[in-house]
Design a protein around this motif. Structure first.
Motif, PDB file in Angstrom:
ATOM      1  N   SER A  58     100.965  56.521  93.416  1.00 28.58           N
ATOM      2  CA  SER A  58     102.029  57.795  93.126  1.00 28.58           C
ATOM      3  C   SER A  58     103.487  57.532  93.586  1.00 28.58           C
ATOM      4  CB  SER A  58     101.247  59.078  93.832  1.00 28.58           C
ATOM      5  OG  SER A  58     101.148  58.658  95.136  1.00 28.58           O
ATOM      6  N   ALA A  59     103.257  56.541  94.799  1.00 30.00           N
ATOM      7  CA  ALA A  59     104.626  56.167  95.456  1.00 30.00           C
ATOM      8  C   ALA A  59     105.441  55.384  94.529  1.00 30.00           C
ATOM      9  CB  ALA A  59     104.206  55.190  96.626  1.00 30.00           C
ATOM     10  N   ASP A  60     104.803  54.309  93.863  1.00 26.90           N
ATOM     11  CA  ASP A  60     105.481  53.437  92.702  1.00 26.90           C
ATOM     12  C   ASP A  60     106.002  54.383  91.394  1.00 26.90           C
ATOM     13  OD1 ASP A  60     105.230  51.299  94.350  1.00 26.90           O
ATOM     14  OD2 ASP A  60     103.344  50.680  93.065  1.00 26.90           O
ATOM     15  N   LEU A  61     105.234  55.431  91.237  1.00 24.80           N
ATOM     16  CA  LEU A  61     105.539  56.130  90.139  1.00 24.80           C
ATOM     17  C   LEU A  61     106.636  56.888  90.286  1.00 24.80           C
ATOM     18  CD1 LEU A  61     104.950  57.028  87.071  1.00 24.80           C
ATOM     19  CD2 LEU A  61     103.257  58.509  88.179  1.00 24.80           C
ATOM     20  N   VAL A  62     106.778  57.458  91.740  1.00 24.05           N
ATOM     21  CA  VAL A  62     107.744  58.415  91.764  1.00 24.05           C
ATOM     22  C   VAL A  62     109.140  57.530  92.071  1.00 24.05           C
ATOM     23  CG1 VAL A  62     108.842  59.684  94.235  1.00 24.05           C
ATOM     24  CG2 VAL A  62     106.487  60.290  93.313  1.00 24.05           C
ATOM     25  N   THR A  63     108.919  56.243  92.722  1.00 16.74           N
ATOM     26  CA  THR A  63     110.306  55.423  92.472  1.00 16.74           C
ATOM     27  C   THR A  63     110.809  55.094  91.203  1.00 16.74           C
ATOM     28  OG1 THR A  63     109.495  54.403  94.695  1.00 16.74           O
ATOM     29  CG2 THR A  63     111.057  53.332  93.348  1.00 16.74           C
ATOM     30  N   TYR A  64     109.735  54.965  90.269  1.00 17.16           N
ATOM     31  CA  TYR A  64     109.990  54.770  89.018  1.00 17.16           C
ATOM     32  C   TYR A  64     110.835  55.966  88.376  1.00 17.16           C
ATOM     33  CZ  TYR A  64     109.225  53.582  83.996  1.00 17.16           C
ATOM     34  OH  TYR A  64     109.693  53.322  82.607  1.00 17.16           O
ATOM     35  N   ILE A  65     110.147  57.034  88.543  1.00 12.95           N
ATOM     36  CA  ILE A  65     110.925  58.454  88.091  1.00 12.95           C
ATOM     37  C   ILE A  65     112.331  58.561  88.500  1.00 12.95           C
ATOM     38  CG2 ILE A  65     110.918  60.907  87.831  1.00 12.95           C
ATOM     39  CD1 ILE A  65     107.651  60.510  87.680  1.00 12.95           C
ATOM     40  N   ASN A  66     112.358  58.523  89.839  1.00 21.26           N
ATOM     41  CA  ASN A  66     113.878  58.417  90.471  1.00 21.26           C
ATOM     42  C   ASN A  66     114.757  57.428  90.149  1.00 21.26           C
ATOM     43  OD1 ASN A  66     113.174  60.687  91.784  1.00 21.26           O
ATOM     44  ND2 ASN A  66     112.076  59.710  93.950  1.00 21.26           N
ATOM     45  N   GLY A  67     114.174  56.510  89.855  1.00 21.35           N
ATOM     46  CA  GLY A  67     115.203  55.377  89.353  1.00 21.35           C
ATOM     47  C   GLY A  67     115.732  55.514  88.025  1.00 21.35           C
ATOM     48  N   THR A  68     115.197  56.359  87.130  1.00 20.22           N
ATOM     49  CA  THR A  68     116.084  56.640  85.972  1.00 20.22           C
ATOM     50  C   THR A  68     117.366  57.453  86.111  1.00 20.22           C
ATOM     51  OG1 THR A  68     114.985  58.754  85.762  1.00 20.22           O
ATOM     52  CG2 THR A  68     113.698  56.732  84.947  1.00 20.22           C
ATOM     53  N   ARG A  69     117.448  58.079  87.320  1.00 19.94           N
ATOM     54  CA  ARG A  69     118.962  58.743  87.518  1.00 19.94           C
ATOM     55  C   ARG A  69     119.044  59.713  86.522  1.00 19.94           C
ATOM     56  NH1 ARG A  69     121.122  56.151  91.786  1.00 19.94           N
ATOM     57  NH2 ARG A  69     120.221  54.105  92.156  1.00 19.94           N
ATOM     58  N   ARG A  70     117.991  60.312  85.889  1.00 19.54           N
ATOM     59  CA  ARG A  70     118.521  61.286  84.661  1.00 19.54           C
ATOM     60  C   ARG A  70     118.182  62.557  85.029  1.00 19.54           C
ATOM     61  NH1 ARG A  70     115.699  59.570  79.277  1.00 19.54           N
ATOM     62  NH2 ARG A  70     116.735  61.753  78.721  1.00 19.54           N
ATOM     63  N   MET A  71     118.164  62.835  86.318  1.00 20.80           N
ATOM     64  CA  MET A  71     117.909  64.271  87.043  1.00 20.80           C
ATOM     65  C   MET A  71     118.933  64.505  88.042  1.00 20.80           C
ATOM     66  SD  MET A  71     114.536  63.735  89.429  1.00 20.80           S
ATOM     67  CE  MET A  71     113.414  63.018  88.067  1.00 20.80           C
ATOM     68  N   ASN A  72     119.322  66.066  88.267  1.00 24.61           N
ATOM     69  CA  ASN A  72     119.841  66.355  89.244  1.00 24.61           C
ATOM     70  C   ASN A  72     119.189  66.740  90.538  1.00 24.61           C
ATOM     71  OD1 ASN A  72     122.361  67.319  90.554  1.00 24.61           O
ATOM     72  ND2 ASN A  72     122.187  69.622  89.484  1.00 24.61           N
ATOM     73  N   GLY A  73     118.693  65.705  91.022  1.00 26.89           N
ATOM     74  CA  GLY A  73     117.779  65.819  92.122  1.00 26.89           C
ATOM     75  C   GLY A  73     116.647  64.729  91.998  1.00 26.89           C
ATOM     76  N   ARG A  74     115.850  64.606  92.999  1.00 29.50           N
ATOM     77  CA  ARG A  74     114.442  63.528  93.138  1.00 29.50           C
ATOM     78  C   ARG A  74     113.284  64.217  93.636  1.00 29.50           C
ATOM     79  NH1 ARG A  74     114.499  61.300  98.298  1.00 29.50           N
ATOM     80  NH2 ARG A  74     114.050  59.363  97.342  1.00 29.50           N
ATOM     81  N   ILE A  75     112.573  63.406  93.125  1.00 29.03           N
ATOM     82  CA  ILE A  75     111.044  63.796  93.856  1.00 29.03           C
ATOM     83  C   ILE A  75     110.787  63.111  94.946  1.00 29.03           C
ATOM     84  CG2 ILE A  75     108.842  63.307  93.250  1.00 29.03           C
ATOM     85  CD1 ILE A  75     109.137  63.705  90.264  1.00 29.03           C
ATOM     86  N   VAL A  76     110.267  63.839  96.187  1.00 31.67           N
ATOM     87  CA  VAL A  76     110.035  63.244  97.364  1.00 31.67           C
ATOM     88  C   VAL A  76     108.573  62.772  97.391  1.00 31.67           C
ATOM     89  CG1 VAL A  76     109.987  63.993  99.841  1.00 31.67           C
ATOM     90  CG2 VAL A  76     111.788  64.728  98.521  1.00 31.67           C
TER      91      VAL A  76
END
Length: 260
Positions: free
Chosen positions: A131-149
């Motif tokens: 899950s840590a790698d997946l969260v980093t991957y999702i946040n790395g897309t920079r396509r959201m006005n926010g980020r998953i913690v």
């Protein structure tokens, strides 16, 4: 006598089951019973229930429970906590491994400790593998006005306690099967009888392992089929990033992109 011999380890486990003795004590006695009976199957099942199941080891069906996927996130102006998302909100390359089905691979003592530690809120937060790698991957897309913690399962302690009850029930069924197949007057089943009991109770009739008696009195079991590599292996994660970036986080954006 017309009744079977009730002494020895089998008799002890029977009495301990009726007396509601701790599950880890019962499983350790089953390991000893498996050693005395020459049964690697009994020893292996009891040992896995005690120490936990490895990531590459087949998990019995009773060790999977249902629970919602939730996220904590940072958005402009504040945070969101315990926001439930669906499995379709997860990138497609990870959905086979991260969905509402939660595998409980830890040993029975650790499972019991989780229940006791969360007696007040009755909910346990468990992180999916990778899950840590997946969260980093999702946040790395920079396509959201926010980020998953954080991404995690919220698992009810009632469901977790149900798994412990299932293990105890399987143990009782194993002993009953062993007792019924052990000849009158004998304290121990044969290795073949023990293997058949584990196969019937733990693996189920449809998943019977083919066991042949070897010339030296041992047994030969068929090898399990190889499994598809999980999404969190580096090759799959990178490959998925190349082909799946266009559909990664649309639903997660909907969860996080709002004003408080």
């Amino acid at each position: 006598m017309g009744s079977k011999k009730r002494g020895g380890l089998m008799g002890q486990i029977e009495r301990d089951l009726l007396d509601e003795k701790p599950l880890d004590t019962l499983l350790r006695k089953l390991i000893l019973l498996g050693g005395n009976a020459g049964s690697p199957e009994l020893r292996e099942w009891a040992s896995r229930e005690l120490r936990g199941y490895g990531r590459d080891e087949e998990l019995p069906s009773y060790r999977t429970v249902t629970a919602p996927l939730q996220v904590d996130g940072a958005v402009p102006g504040g945070f969101v906590h315990h926001e439930t998302i669906g499995s379709m909100d997860i990138p497609d390359f990870a959905r086979d491994d991260i969905n509402e089905q939660v595998p409980l691979r830890m040993g029975v003592r650790e499972i019991r400790s989780m229940v006791e530690q969360h007696g007040d809120d009755r909910m346990v937060k468990l992180q999916p593998p990778g899950s840590a790698d997946l969260v980093t991957y999702i946040n790395g897309t920079r396509r959201m006005n926010g980020r998953i913690v954080a991404l995690y399962w919220s698992v009810s302690t009632i469901a977790i306690e149900g798994v412990l009850d299932q293990v105890r029930t399987r143990l009782a069924e194993l002993i009953a099967e062993l007792r019924s197949s052990t000849p009158v007057g004998e304290a121990l089943p044969t290795p073949a009888q023990a293997a058949n009991a584990v196969n019937l109770v733990i693996n189920g009739r449809g998943n019977r392992v083919s066991i042949a008696q070897a010339s030296n009195g041992g047994s030969i079991a068929s090898e399990p089929e190889s499994e598809t590599p999980r999404f969190w292996t580096t090759a799959r994660l990178i490959g998925a990033g190349v082909v799946g970036s266009a559909t990664i986080v649309a639903a997660v954006i909907a969860v996080l992109q709002f004003t408080l």
